[in-house]
Design a protein around this motif. Structure first.
Motif, PDB file in Angstrom:
ATOM      1  N   PRO A 168       0.854  -1.204   0.000  1.00  0.00           N
ATOM      2  CA  PRO A 168       0.000   0.000   0.000  1.00  0.00           C
ATOM      3  C   PRO A 168       0.884   1.246   0.000  1.00  0.00           C
ATOM      4  CG  PRO A 168      -0.744  -1.596   1.630  1.00  0.00           C
ATOM      5  CD  PRO A 168       0.543  -2.129   1.085  1.00  0.00           C
ATOM      6  N   LYS A 169       0.397   2.303  -0.647  1.00  0.00           N
ATOM      7  CA  LYS A 169       1.217   3.499  -0.914  1.00  0.00           C
ATOM      8  C   LYS A 169       1.969   4.024   0.309  1.00  0.00           C
ATOM      9  CE  LYS A 169       1.001   7.981  -3.162  1.00  0.00           C
ATOM     10  NZ  LYS A 169       0.150   9.113  -3.501  1.00  0.00           N
ATOM     11  N   LYS A 170       1.253   4.272   1.396  1.00  0.00           N
ATOM     12  CA  LYS A 170       1.868   4.828   2.602  1.00  0.00           C
ATOM     13  C   LYS A 170       2.863   3.842   3.221  1.00  0.00           C
ATOM     14  CE  LYS A 170       1.036   8.333   4.380  1.00  0.00           C
ATOM     15  NZ  LYS A 170       1.756   9.616   4.150  1.00  0.00           N
ATOM     16  N   CYS A 171       2.467   2.585   3.212  1.00  0.00           N
ATOM     17  CA  CYS A 171       3.304   1.506   3.762  1.00  0.00           C
ATOM     18  C   CYS A 171       4.629   1.418   2.991  1.00  0.00           C
ATOM     19  CB  CYS A 171       2.526   0.196   3.659  1.00  0.00           C
ATOM     20  SG  CYS A 171       3.311  -1.195   4.463  1.00  0.00           S
ATOM     21  N   ILE A 215       6.941   4.536   3.706  1.00  0.00           N
ATOM     22  CA  ILE A 215       7.591   4.457   5.023  1.00  0.00           C
ATOM     23  C   ILE A 215       8.661   3.369   5.031  1.00  0.00           C
ATOM     24  CG2 ILE A 215       7.175   3.808   7.450  1.00  0.00           C
ATOM     25  CD1 ILE A 215       4.436   5.297   7.156  1.00  0.00           C
ATOM     26  N   PHE A 216       8.344   2.221   4.438  1.00  0.00           N
ATOM     27  CA  PHE A 216       9.291   1.098   4.404  1.00  0.00           C
ATOM     28  C   PHE A 216      10.572   1.497   3.653  1.00  0.00           C
ATOM     29  CE2 PHE A 216      10.894  -3.006   2.776  1.00  0.00           C
ATOM     30  CZ  PHE A 216      10.994  -3.700   3.979  1.00  0.00           C
ATOM     31  N   LEU A 217      10.416   2.162   2.513  1.00  0.00           N
ATOM     32  CA  LEU A 217      11.584   2.573   1.725  1.00  0.00           C
ATOM     33  C   LEU A 217      12.380   3.680   2.410  1.00  0.00           C
ATOM     34  CD1 LEU A 217      10.247   2.395  -1.956  1.00  0.00           C
ATOM     35  CD2 LEU A 217      11.850   0.840  -0.824  1.00  0.00           C
ATOM     36  N   LEU A 218      11.701   4.582   3.102  1.00  0.00           N
ATOM     37  CA  LEU A 218      12.422   5.615   3.864  1.00  0.00           C
ATOM     38  C   LEU A 218      13.295   4.954   4.937  1.00  0.00           C
ATOM     39  CD1 LEU A 218       9.698   8.391   4.304  1.00  0.00           C
ATOM     40  CD2 LEU A 218      11.853   8.628   3.039  1.00  0.00           C
ATOM     41  N   SER A 219      12.764   3.887   5.508  1.00  0.00           N
ATOM     42  CA  SER A 219      13.499   3.169   6.553  1.00  0.00           C
ATOM     43  C   SER A 219      14.640   2.338   5.966  1.00  0.00           C
ATOM     44  CB  SER A 219      12.529   2.257   7.314  1.00  0.00           C
ATOM     45  OG  SER A 219      13.236   1.405   8.181  1.00  0.00           O
ATOM     46  N   LYS A 220      14.320   1.499   4.984  1.00  0.00           N
ATOM     47  CA  LYS A 220      15.318   0.536   4.484  1.00  0.00           C
ATOM     48  C   LYS A 220      16.255   1.134   3.436  1.00  0.00           C
ATOM     49  CE  LYS A 220      13.690  -2.234   7.220  1.00  0.00           C
ATOM     50  NZ  LYS A 220      14.402  -2.187   8.482  1.00  0.00           N
ATOM     51  N   GLN A 221      15.679   1.862   2.483  1.00  0.00           N
ATOM     52  CA  GLN A 221      16.491   2.382   1.379  1.00  0.00           C
ATOM     53  C   GLN A 221      17.256   3.636   1.797  1.00  0.00           C
ATOM     54  OE1 GLN A 221      14.232   3.406  -2.188  1.00  0.00           O
ATOM     55  NE2 GLN A 221      15.624   2.157  -3.368  1.00  0.00           N
ATOM     56  N   ASP A 222      16.573   4.538   2.478  1.00  0.00           N
ATOM     57  CA  ASP A 222      17.198   5.816   2.840  1.00  0.00           C
ATOM     58  C   ASP A 222      17.842   5.791   4.222  1.00  0.00           C
ATOM     59  OD1 ASP A 222      16.263   6.724   0.400  1.00  0.00           O
ATOM     60  OD2 ASP A 222      14.402   7.481   1.243  1.00  0.00           O
ATOM     61  N   GLY A 223      17.568   4.727   4.982  1.00  0.00           N
ATOM     62  CA  GLY A 223      18.223   4.576   6.284  1.00  0.00           C
ATOM     63  C   GLY A 223      17.753   5.545   7.359  1.00  0.00           C
ATOM     64  N   ASN A 278       5.221  13.899   9.139  1.00  0.00           N
ATOM     65  CA  ASN A 278       4.285  14.528  10.074  1.00  0.00           C
ATOM     66  C   ASN A 278       3.222  13.535  10.574  1.00  0.00           C
ATOM     67  OD1 ASN A 278       3.426  16.646  11.644  1.00  0.00           O
ATOM     68  ND2 ASN A 278       2.095  17.512  10.059  1.00  0.00           N
ATOM     69  N   ILE A 279       3.724  12.370  10.990  1.00  0.00           N
ATOM     70  CA  ILE A 279       2.843  11.332  11.563  1.00  0.00           C
ATOM     71  C   ILE A 279       3.481  10.840  12.863  1.00  0.00           C
ATOM     72  CG2 ILE A 279       1.810  10.539   9.378  1.00  0.00           C
ATOM     73  CD1 ILE A 279       3.932   8.345   9.253  1.00  0.00           C
ATOM     74  N   GLY A 293       3.999   0.739  12.984  1.00  0.00           N
ATOM     75  CA  GLY A 293       2.908  -0.117  12.505  1.00  0.00           C
ATOM     76  C   GLY A 293       3.027  -0.430  11.019  1.00  0.00           C
ATOM     77  N   GLN A 294       3.380   0.585  10.225  1.00  0.00           N
ATOM     78  CA  GLN A 294       3.499   0.406   8.769  1.00  0.00           C
ATOM     79  C   GLN A 294       4.703  -0.470   8.408  1.00  0.00           C
ATOM     80  OE1 GLN A 294       1.379   1.242   6.383  1.00  0.00           O
ATOM     81  NE2 GLN A 294      -0.030   2.273   7.750  1.00  0.00           N
ATOM     82  N   ILE A 295       5.800  -0.300   9.135  1.00  0.00           N
ATOM     83  CA  ILE A 295       6.992  -1.126   8.871  1.00  0.00           C
ATOM     84  C   ILE A 295       6.702  -2.586   9.233  1.00  0.00           C
ATOM     85  CG2 ILE A 295       9.386  -1.583   9.590  1.00  0.00           C
ATOM     86  CD1 ILE A 295       9.766   1.495   9.750  1.00  0.00           C
ATOM     87  N   THR A 296       6.032  -2.786  10.366  1.00  0.00           N
ATOM     88  CA  THR A 296       5.646  -4.146  10.778  1.00  0.00           C
ATOM     89  C   THR A 296       4.735  -4.778   9.727  1.00  0.00           C
ATOM     90  OG1 THR A 296       5.789  -3.495  13.093  1.00  0.00           O
ATOM     91  CG2 THR A 296       4.548  -5.494  12.629  1.00  0.00           C
ATOM     92  N   LYS A 297       3.802  -3.971   9.225  1.00  0.00           N
ATOM     93  CA  LYS A 297       2.864  -4.447   8.188  1.00  0.00           C
ATOM     94  C   LYS A 297       3.636  -4.864   6.923  1.00  0.00           C
ATOM     95  CE  LYS A 297      -1.131  -2.776   5.521  1.00  0.00           C
ATOM     96  NZ  LYS A 297      -2.015  -1.617   5.307  1.00  0.00           N
ATOM     97  N   ALA A 298       4.604  -4.032   6.516  1.00  0.00           N
ATOM     98  CA  ALA A 298       5.411  -4.343   5.322  1.00  0.00           C
ATOM     99  C   ALA A 298       6.168  -5.652   5.515  1.00  0.00           C
ATOM    100  CB  ALA A 298       6.384  -3.205   5.041  1.00  0.00           C
ATOM    101  N   TYR A 299       6.781  -5.810   6.690  1.00  0.00           N
ATOM    102  CA  TYR A 299       7.514  -7.048   6.985  1.00  0.00           C
ATOM    103  C   TYR A 299       6.586  -8.257   6.901  1.00  0.00           C
ATOM    104  CZ  TYR A 299      12.201  -5.532   8.333  1.00  0.00           C
ATOM    105  OH  TYR A 299      13.493  -5.059   8.313  1.00  0.00           O
TER     106      TYR A 299
END
Length: 194
Positions: free
Chosen positions: A132-135, A138-146, A157-158, A165-171
């Motif tokens: 999902p778009k937001k998921c 967030i996942f790419l900001l975490s994994k790709q951009d560190g 701004n969340i 929650g979104q990172i857990t969902k992606a995993y």
């Protein structure tokens, strides 16, 4: 003895004798799958081509040391992976690769799963695209951009809880796709690609 095992022995014995036709057949059979595998690892067309060429050159150079009892396919995939790691270390000498990951991935290749690993990398890449778009963002900001969870929360701004929650969902979604090897695959996709 199975037909494929017998074929493997015959092929390796011919290579050991320096039979160029056997070597040409080897290239014709394995060039495309190895190239796709290397491309999945390094994400660069020219680099993948160099890695695969290097695999075949080394196979020819060390042909007398080939073991007829081991599938040549395994050796080619493992050699391609090792060439990828060598290339990566040359490109980024100051970043160390965690040996536990390399071991885990090497074991995967030993088990005649080189193609499976490439397929799993492709599945995870596709899975990330389909999050999902937001998921996905967030996942790419975490994994790709560190970025840390706090940095992502501030940037978008969340709340930090939403980020977690979104990172857990992606995993969870990605693990459903490929199972327990997700950690190794993400390591290949992101930590080696930074």
């Amino acid at each position: 003895m199975s037909a494929s095992h017998e074929h493997n022995i015959n092929l390796i014995l011919l290579l050991q004798k320096g039979d160029e036709e056997a070597f040409t057949n080897l290239i014709n059979t394995y060039h495309k799958p190895l190239f796709i595998y290397a491309l999945n690892l390094c994400k660069d067309h020219d680099t993948a081509e160099d890695i695969v060429q290097n695999t075949f050159l080394k196979t020819w150079k060390y042909r007398k040391k080939l073991n007829p009892d081991l599938p040549i396919k395994n050796l080619l995939y493992k050699s391609t992976f090792n060439n990828f790691i060598s290339h990566y270390r040359k490109e980024k000498p100051f970043q160390s690769i965690e040996d536990t990951y390399i071991e885990a991935i090497n074991e995967t290749i030993d088990e005649d799963n080189g193609e499976m690993l490439a397929k799993k990398i492709a599945m995870v890449t596709q899975g990330i695209e389909e999050l999902p778009k937001k998921c996905k963002e967030i996942f790419l900001l975490s994994k790709q951009d560190g970025l840390t969870n706090i940095e992502i929360a501030e940037y978008l701004n969340i709340s930090v809880k939403t980020v977690e929650g979104q990172i857990t969902k992606a995993y969870r979604i990605l693990r459903d796709l490929i199972g327990s090897q997700l950690k190794e695959i993400l390591f290949i996709l992101f930590d080696i690609k930074k």
